[in-house]
Design a protein around this motif. Structure first.
Motif, mmCIF file in Angstrom:
data_model
loop_
_atom_site.group_PDB
_atom_site.id
_atom_site.type_symbol
_atom_site.label_atom_id
_atom_site.label_comp_id
_atom_site.label_asym_id
_atom_site.label_seq_id
_atom_site.Cartn_x
_atom_site.Cartn_y
_atom_site.Cartn_z
ATOM 1 N N MET A 1 0.835 -1.171 0.000
ATOM 2 C CA MET A 1 0.000 0.000 0.000
ATOM 3 C C MET A 1 0.891 1.249 0.000
ATOM 4 N N GLU A 2 0.612 2.148 -0.902
ATOM 5 C CA GLU A 2 1.380 3.384 -1.001
ATOM 6 C C GLU A 2 0.912 4.374 0.066
ATOM 7 N N ARG A 3 1.865 4.988 0.764
ATOM 8 C CA ARG A 3 1.538 5.991 1.784
ATOM 9 C C ARG A 3 1.762 7.367 1.205
ATOM 10 N N HIS A 4 0.877 8.257 1.536
ATOM 11 C CA HIS A 4 0.981 9.637 1.087
ATOM 12 C C HIS A 4 1.298 10.524 2.289
ATOM 13 N N MET A 5 1.912 11.655 2.011
ATOM 14 C CA MET A 5 2.222 12.593 3.083
ATOM 15 C C MET A 5 0.945 13.060 3.773
ATOM 16 N N TYR A 6 -0.089 13.302 2.980
ATOM 17 C CA TYR A 6 -1.364 13.763 3.515
ATOM 18 C C TYR A 6 -2.404 12.668 3.305
ATOM 19 N N PRO A 7 -2.844 12.038 4.385
ATOM 20 C CA PRO A 7 -3.839 10.980 4.212
ATOM 21 C C PRO A 7 -5.173 11.570 3.756
ATOM 22 N N ASP A 8 -5.943 10.752 3.065
ATOM 23 C CA ASP A 8 -7.288 11.161 2.710
ATOM 24 C C ASP A 8 -8.087 11.337 3.990
ATOM 25 N N THR A 9 -8.968 12.312 3.968
ATOM 26 C CA THR A 9 -9.850 12.463 5.120
ATOM 27 C C THR A 9 -10.925 11.385 5.009
ATOM 28 N N THR A 10 -11.146 10.711 6.091
ATOM 29 C CA THR A 10 -12.149 9.649 6.108
ATOM 30 C C THR A 10 -13.112 9.887 7.256
ATOM 31 N N LYS A 11 -14.262 9.255 7.182
ATOM 32 C CA LYS A 11 -15.230 9.353 8.277
ATOM 33 C C LYS A 11 -14.636 8.790 9.565
ATOM 34 N N GLU A 12 -13.829 7.740 9.434
ATOM 35 C CA GLU A 12 -13.223 7.120 10.610
ATOM 36 C C GLU A 12 -12.245 8.070 11.304
ATOM 37 N N LEU A 13 -11.413 8.753 10.518
ATOM 38 C CA LEU A 13 -10.469 9.705 11.112
ATOM 39 C C LEU A 13 -11.207 10.886 11.746
ATOM 40 N N ALA A 14 -12.229 11.373 11.080
ATOM 41 C CA ALA A 14 -13.013 12.481 11.634
ATOM 42 C C ALA A 14 -13.692 12.061 12.936
ATOM 43 N N GLN A 15 -14.221 10.861 12.965
ATOM 44 C CA GLN A 15 -14.877 10.348 14.176
ATOM 45 C C GLN A 15 -13.871 10.220 15.320
ATOM 46 N N LYS A 16 -12.689 9.707 15.021
ATOM 47 C CA LYS A 16 -11.644 9.561 16.044
ATOM 48 C C LYS A 16 -11.258 10.919 16.614
ATOM 49 N N ARG A 17 -11.114 11.910 15.741
ATOM 50 C CA ARG A 17 -10.763 13.259 16.189
ATOM 51 C C ARG A 17 -11.866 13.806 17.096
ATOM 52 N N ARG A 18 -13.122 13.593 16.733
ATOM 53 C CA ARG A 18 -14.241 14.035 17.582
ATOM 54 C C ARG A 18 -14.221 13.327 18.932
#
Length: 115
Positions: A1-18
C-alpha cells in the motif's frame, strides 16, 4: 500500500478526532460556522480569503475544502485565481519586506571590529 504525506480524510479519522476531544471539536466547529457566516463580509468573500490564506499556509486540505466552498457560495474560477495571486504577491512581498532584516544584520556584522 502506497503511503501519502497527507492521508485522505475519512469518516473514521473524523470520528476519532471528535472522540478524542469532543468539547473542543464542537467549539471549533461552532467557531468556524460563525466566522464563515454572512456578516460585514459576505460568506463568498470569506471563502475567497480562506482560499488565499490556505495557499500561504500551504494546507492542502484547506485549499481543497475552501475552494469547493467558495464555488458553492458563487465564486468564479477567475475570482479564485485572483485571490490566489493576491496570496502569492503577499507572500513574495513579505520576503521582500523582510530583506531589511538581512540587510541590517549585514550592516551590523560589517560594523563590528575585526577580532
Amino acid at each position: 500500500m502506497e503511503r501519502h504525506m497527507y492521508p485522505d480524510t475519512t469518516k473514521e479519522l473524523a470520528q476519532k478526532r471528535r472522540e478524542l476531544a469532543p468539547e473542543i471539536n464542537a467549539a471549533f466547529r461552532a467557531f468556524g460556522q460563525k466566522v464563515f457566516a454572512d456578516g460585514a463580509l459576505p460568506s463568498k468573500t470569506k471563502q475567497l480569503i480562506a482560499v488565499a490564506v490556505a495557499h500561504v499556509t500551504q494546507c492542502p486540505y484547506c485549499i481543497r475544502g475552501h475552494t469547493e466552498l467558495a464555488l458553492q457560495k458563487g465564486a468564479t474560477e477567475q475570482e479564485l485565481i485572483e485571490a490566489i495571486w493576491v496570496a502569492a504577491e503577499m507572500r513574495a512581498g513579505a520576503a521582500y519586506a523582510h530583506s531589511v532584516i538581512a540587510l541590517d544584520a549585514m550592516h551590523q556584522v560589517a560594523a563590528k571590529p575585526a577580532e
